[in-house]
Design a protein around this motif. Structure first.
Motif, mmCIF file in Angstrom:
data_model
loop_
_atom_site.group_PDB
_atom_site.id
_atom_site.type_symbol
_atom_site.label_atom_id
_atom_site.label_comp_id
_atom_site.label_asym_id
_atom_site.label_seq_id
_atom_site.Cartn_x
_atom_site.Cartn_y
_atom_site.Cartn_z
ATOM 1 N N SER A 199 0.519 -0.838 0.217
ATOM 2 C CA SER A 199 -0.074 0.557 0.223
ATOM 3 C C SER A 199 0.874 1.345 0.093
ATOM 4 C CB SER A 199 -0.961 0.035 1.157
ATOM 5 O OG SER A 199 -0.462 0.209 2.820
ATOM 6 N N GLY A 200 2.046 1.403 0.245
ATOM 7 C CA GLY A 200 2.644 2.276 0.290
ATOM 8 C C GLY A 200 3.587 3.020 -1.256
ATOM 9 N N THR A 201 4.053 1.620 -1.384
ATOM 10 C CA THR A 201 5.115 1.954 -2.457
ATOM 11 C C THR A 201 4.992 1.005 -3.578
ATOM 12 O OG1 THR A 201 6.575 0.756 -1.697
ATOM 13 C CG2 THR A 201 6.994 2.791 -1.395
ATOM 14 N N GLY A 202 3.644 0.010 -3.596
ATOM 15 C CA GLY A 202 3.723 -0.994 -4.710
ATOM 16 C C GLY A 202 2.480 -0.707 -4.942
ATOM 17 N N PHE A 210 -8.529 -3.699 -0.319
ATOM 18 C CA PHE A 210 -7.938 -4.448 -1.191
ATOM 19 C C PHE A 210 -7.635 -6.037 -0.534
ATOM 20 C CE2 PHE A 210 -3.751 -2.808 0.083
ATOM 21 C CZ PHE A 210 -2.869 -3.307 0.160
ATOM 22 N N ALA A 211 -6.688 -6.207 -1.749
ATOM 23 C CA ALA A 211 -6.580 -8.126 -1.091
ATOM 24 C C ALA A 211 -5.344 -8.880 -1.354
ATOM 25 C CB ALA A 211 -7.487 -9.317 -0.521
ATOM 26 N N LEU A 212 -4.657 -8.838 -0.177
ATOM 27 C CA LEU A 212 -2.797 -9.683 -1.118
ATOM 28 C C LEU A 212 -2.908 -11.349 -0.760
ATOM 29 C CD1 LEU A 212 0.647 -8.198 -0.380
ATOM 30 C CD2 LEU A 212 -0.075 -9.919 0.070
ATOM 31 N N PRO A 325 -11.646 -4.123 -4.573
ATOM 32 C CA PRO A 325 -11.913 -3.973 -6.130
ATOM 33 C C PRO A 325 -10.149 -3.990 -6.764
ATOM 34 C CG PRO A 325 -11.081 -1.793 -4.540
ATOM 35 C CD PRO A 325 -11.911 -3.694 -3.503
ATOM 36 N N LEU A 326 -9.275 -4.449 -5.933
ATOM 37 C CA LEU A 326 -8.102 -5.296 -6.245
ATOM 38 C C LEU A 326 -7.890 -6.095 -6.152
ATOM 39 C CD1 LEU A 326 -5.683 -4.338 -7.889
ATOM 40 C CD2 LEU A 326 -4.453 -3.021 -5.746
ATOM 41 N N VAL A 327 -6.757 -6.927 -5.878
ATOM 42 C CA VAL A 327 -6.212 -7.929 -5.043
ATOM 43 C C VAL A 327 -4.780 -8.267 -5.726
ATOM 44 C CG1 VAL A 327 -5.718 -11.524 -5.380
ATOM 45 C CG2 VAL A 327 -8.480 -9.612 -5.080
ATOM 46 N N VAL A 328 -3.720 -8.230 -5.104
ATOM 47 C CA VAL A 328 -2.496 -8.186 -5.059
ATOM 48 C C VAL A 328 -1.807 -9.816 -5.416
ATOM 49 C CG1 VAL A 328 -0.170 -7.797 -4.832
ATOM 50 C CG2 VAL A 328 -2.122 -5.694 -4.950
ATOM 51 N N LEU A 329 -1.613 -10.161 -6.187
ATOM 52 C CA LEU A 329 -0.493 -11.322 -6.437
ATOM 53 C C LEU A 329 1.394 -11.728 -5.709
ATOM 54 C CD1 LEU A 329 -2.011 -13.895 -8.761
ATOM 55 C CD2 LEU A 329 -2.427 -13.525 -7.013
ATOM 56 N N GLY A 363 3.731 -4.964 -6.747
ATOM 57 C CA GLY A 363 5.177 -3.550 -7.609
ATOM 58 C C GLY A 363 5.574 -3.535 -6.223
ATOM 59 N N VAL A 364 5.886 -4.665 -4.950
ATOM 60 C CA VAL A 364 7.296 -4.540 -4.562
ATOM 61 C C VAL A 364 8.776 -5.357 -5.210
ATOM 62 C CG1 VAL A 364 8.202 -4.686 -2.140
ATOM 63 C CG2 VAL A 364 6.330 -3.958 -2.404
ATOM 64 N N ALA A 365 9.006 -4.321 -5.630
ATOM 65 C CA ALA A 365 10.918 -4.828 -5.649
ATOM 66 C C ALA A 365 11.285 -6.427 -5.481
ATOM 67 C CB ALA A 365 11.659 -4.065 -6.286
ATOM 68 N N SER A 366 11.417 -6.182 -3.838
ATOM 69 C CA SER A 366 12.187 -6.667 -3.155
ATOM 70 C C SER A 366 11.905 -6.951 -1.846
ATOM 71 C CB SER A 366 13.652 -7.149 -2.748
ATOM 72 O OG SER A 366 14.221 -5.222 -3.103
#
Length: 391
Positions: A199-202, A210-212, A325-329, A363-366
């Motif tokens: 939620s901060g940088t991704g 959202f759900a992760l 509205p959003l799901v993050v894998l 969207g979080v690289a590492s």
């Protein structure tokens, strides 16, 4: 008759100070005039504000801005060393600790092995103290330590339990760590902290609901509702590995060590490797199988299709209850599947439910858990330190 509220001028000063500090963090360095313009304060009030913050050591002059008539305007920024935080990612093989100053700049990062030791306090102590030392500070300047760990974190006590990957971690460990480090220490569930980073940088930046879904060694879920993490009454919200799903046996002794929940058995790391083997893709780890399937193009599509079908069962069960509205894998498998897997999961969920959330890759690289721990610590410490302007 108008009743004057006691302390109102003091409260307004505190609100203005906090607004200025937040602006300096996000848009600094700034001049006094720029701060006044952005906060809507007069030049005199803005100057008094800056002087007040400078006296408290929260801001400092870092240069000048040339231009216009008269002397150059002084530029101000938040003083980085006004406070430090340490985030820790605790895994079954190693502990990773990083130290950041109050601006969020990560100054140091260290690793300590957790293998062959029966002393979790000693491992965390060494990693945290080393991270502070390499950042050029000591523990007296560290205002908070947040540890990301698998397992349940009790929202009331802050204690950790049910961490199968960390058999030596136990109730009472939080108090031991606080005594040992002589600083506030807090546990955070690893998947929840990954959602904080998201939620901060991704991919969920600016999204309030959202759900992760975490897909790695295990499967996990974090949900953010109205901008806040939902942890549940006992901290068990998101233990989606135990979700009863079609196609997998539902255990009746789930709390025993080594017992897999139904969704974990269907979509966890072992299941991913079995799917890969079925279609001719092998790897030492589940992430290797998924990477190979993605790289193989059309030949790897059956692996992604089957994995998406299974993951969609857990995603759909979550979405028909919460309707985000959003799901993050996320997790190493989710990241490796990239858009090829995310798009398949999105289609499958829409096909079997009445909801159709957007499904995207992280969207979080590492090191999302580590960054989530740092962000959680920073949010709390900024409230403490910046709130001190009311004292």
């Amino acid at each position: 008759m108008v009743t004057r509220l006691p302390g109102t001028p003091r409260l307004l000063r505190a609100l203005n100070d906090r607004a200025a500090l937040d602006l300096l963090l996000t848009r600094g360095p700034l001049t006094r005039a720029q701060l006044g313009e952005m906060t809507g304060l007069s030049k005199v009030t803005a100057s008094q504000l800056v002087e007040r913050l400078e006296e408290r050591g929260l801001v400092r002059r870092i240069g000048e801005q040339a231009g216009g008539r008269g002397p150059n305007a002084q530029l101000y920024a938040v003083t980085p060393g006004s406070a430090y935080v340490i985030g820790v990612d605790v895994g079954p093989d190693c502990v990773v600790a990083a130290c950041a100053d109050i601006t969020g700049t990560v100054i140091s990062r260290v690793e300590q092995s957790t293998k062959d030791t029966d002393d979790p306090v000693g491992v965390v102590h060494n990693a945290v103290v080393q991270a502070a030392g390499e950042a050029g500070t000591d523990m007296s300047s560290v205002r908070r330590v947040v540890l990301g760990t698998p397992g349940l974190v009790d929202p009331e006590s802050g204690e950790i339990s049910f961490a199968h990957d960390l058999p030596r971690w136990h109730r009472g460990l939080l108090a031991e760590l606080r005594r040992d480090l002589s600083t506030p220490v807090f546990f955070g569930n690893d998947v929840n902290l990954a959602a904080v980073a998201e939620s901060g940088t991704g991919a969920a930046t600016g999204v309030s609901d959202f759900a992760l879904i975490w897909i790695g060694r295990g499967v996990g879920l974090a949900t953010v509702i109205a901008g806040r993490l939902h942890q549940g009454a006992t901290g068990a919200a998101g233990e989606i590995g135990y979700l009863p799903v079609a196609g997998a046996e539902v255990p009746h002794n789930a709390s025993r060590r080594g017992v897999k929940g139904a969704f974990q058995a269907l979509a966890g790391a072992d299941a991913v490797k079995a799917i890969g083997k079925q279609f001719g893709f092998r790897g030492a780890e589940a992430v290797d199988v998924v990477r190979a399937a993605v790289a193989a193009g059309p030949a790897g599509e059956p692996v992604l299709d089957e994995l998406a079908r299974r993951l969609a069962l857990g995603v759909a069960a979550t979405c028909v209850v919460l309707d985000p509205p959003l799901v993050v894998l996320a997790g190493e498998v989710g990241r490796a599947g990239d858009t090829a897997l995310a798009e398949r999961v999105e289609r499958e969920v829409a096909a079997i439910t009445l909801v159709s959330p957007k499904v995207v890759v992280t969207g979080v690289a590492s090191e999302p858990v580590l960054h989530g721990a740092l962000r959680t610590a920073l949010n709390a410490v900024r409230d403490e330190v910046f709130g001190s302007t009311t004292d």
